[in-house]
Design a protein around this motif. Sequence first.
Motif, PDB file in Angstrom:
ATOM      1  N   UNK A 196       0.011  -4.214  -7.754  1.00  0.00           N
ATOM      2  CA  UNK A 196       0.525  -3.868  -6.427  1.00  0.00           C
ATOM      3  C   UNK A 196       1.965  -3.395  -6.535  1.00  0.00           C
ATOM      4  N   UNK A 197       2.441  -2.800  -5.447  1.00  0.00           N
ATOM      5  CA  UNK A 197       3.789  -2.237  -5.442  1.00  0.00           C
ATOM      6  C   UNK A 197       4.389  -2.331  -4.048  1.00  0.00           C
ATOM      7  N   UNK A 198       5.707  -2.248  -4.000  1.00  0.00           N
ATOM      8  CA  UNK A 198       6.438  -2.128  -2.749  1.00  0.00           C
ATOM      9  C   UNK A 198       6.640  -0.650  -2.468  1.00  0.00           C
ATOM     10  N   UNK A 199       6.416  -0.219  -1.231  1.00  0.00           N
ATOM     11  CA  UNK A 199       6.582   1.186  -0.872  1.00  0.00           C
ATOM     12  C   UNK A 199       7.720   1.321   0.128  1.00  0.00           C
ATOM     13  N   UNK A 200       8.223   2.545   0.269  1.00  0.00           N
ATOM     14  CA  UNK A 200       9.436   2.785   1.050  1.00  0.00           C
ATOM     15  C   UNK A 200       9.326   2.346   2.500  1.00  0.00           C
ATOM     16  N   UNK A 201       8.136   2.323   3.028  1.00  0.00           N
ATOM     17  CA  UNK A 201       7.962   1.938   4.430  1.00  0.00           C
ATOM     18  C   UNK A 201       8.156   0.439   4.644  1.00  0.00           C
ATOM     19  N   UNK A 202       8.505  -0.282   3.590  1.00  0.00           N
ATOM     20  CA  UNK A 202       8.757  -1.705   3.719  1.00  0.00           C
ATOM     21  C   UNK A 202       7.510  -2.552   3.666  1.00  0.00           C
ATOM     22  N   UNK A 206      -1.665  -0.195  -6.255  1.00  0.00           N
ATOM     23  CA  UNK A 206      -1.403   1.076  -6.904  1.00  0.00           C
ATOM     24  C   UNK A 206      -2.602   2.010  -6.711  1.00  0.00           C
ATOM     25  N   UNK A 207      -2.388   3.324  -6.742  1.00  0.00           N
ATOM     26  CA  UNK A 207      -3.529   4.255  -6.728  1.00  0.00           C
ATOM     27  C   UNK A 207      -4.433   4.015  -7.936  1.00  0.00           C
ATOM     28  N   UNK A 208      -5.661   4.488  -7.839  1.00  0.00           N
ATOM     29  CA  UNK A 208      -6.654   4.220  -8.881  1.00  0.00           C
ATOM     30  C   UNK A 208      -6.215   4.701 -10.260  1.00  0.00           C
ATOM     31  N   UNK A 209      -5.555   5.863 -10.324  1.00  0.00           N
ATOM     32  CA  UNK A 209      -5.167   6.379 -11.636  1.00  0.00           C
ATOM     33  C   UNK A 209      -4.105   5.498 -12.290  1.00  0.00           C
TER      34      UNK A 209
END
Length: 247
Positions: free
Chosen positions: A178-184, A189-192
Motif C-alpha cells: 500500500x501507499x500514501x497518495x497526494x490526496x491524503x 499499489x497498482x497491479x504492475x
Amino acid sequence: MARRGGVARTPASGRDGVTQPIAFYYGAGELDRLTRFDKVVLQADFYSRQELGLLRERGVQTLGYLSLTEDVGPRAPWQRAERNPDWGGAFVHVGDPRWVAHVVDQATRAMATGFRGLFLDTLNIEHNYPEDLPHLLILIAAIQEEARPAYLLANRGFGLLPEIAGLVDGILFESFSARWVDAGRYEPWPDDVLEAHAEVAERLLGLDVDLYALDYADSDELRDFAQRRAREFGMLCFVSDRVLSTI
C-alpha cells in the motif's frame, strides 16, 4: 507462517501471548503499549536510558533509527545540494569520511544510551546515486564493527543485494502493498507495482535474514490486504499511518 517456496518461519509472541513481532513508532512515550511488541523501532533521541531500560526489562528489543544517506541537520560539508522532496533532508556523499564518522558516532551513542540494535533507513539510492552503493556497504560494515548492535534491520536496500544480507539480521520491505497518495489517503499499489514488489520479495526469500513488511492504511480492508499479502511472502507485517504515529 509459511514462507513461499521455503521453510516455515515461527513468528515471535508478544507479552500478552498475541503475535506482535514488531512496531514502528516515531512518537514519544507510550511505554505500556510498546511492551506488546518483541521489537520496536524508535527515534533515537526520543527515549531516555531509563525508558529503554524499562522496555528491555519487559523483554522488548529496541532498535534506534539511523539515516545512512540523508542528513536533516544543519549545513555540512558532506551534504549534496539536492534534498529529499518529501521529507526535506539533504542527500549526502556517503563515502565522505566525515559523514562516515558522523553516522558511526550516532550509532555508537544510540547503543550507549541503551538501544539493543539499529534500524538503517534511506538505503534505496540505486537510482539517484548508484556510485555510492559500495560506500554504503562499507558504512554498514563500519556500524556493525564500531557500534556492535545486537540486531541490524535494513529498510529496503535492494540495490545492495545480495551483499547486504551478510551484514544485517533483517530486511524490511516498506510500502510493500500500500501507499500514501497526494490526496491524503491510502490505497493499494497498482497491479504492475504489486507484481514488481512480489518479484523482489521472492528474491528476499532466498536470503538468510528475517523478513518484515511495513505498510500504510486508513481502513480495515486495506490493513487486512497488506497483512494477508505480507504473510504470503513470509513477512511479519506492521501497519500504521504515513508518519508512524500510531501503535
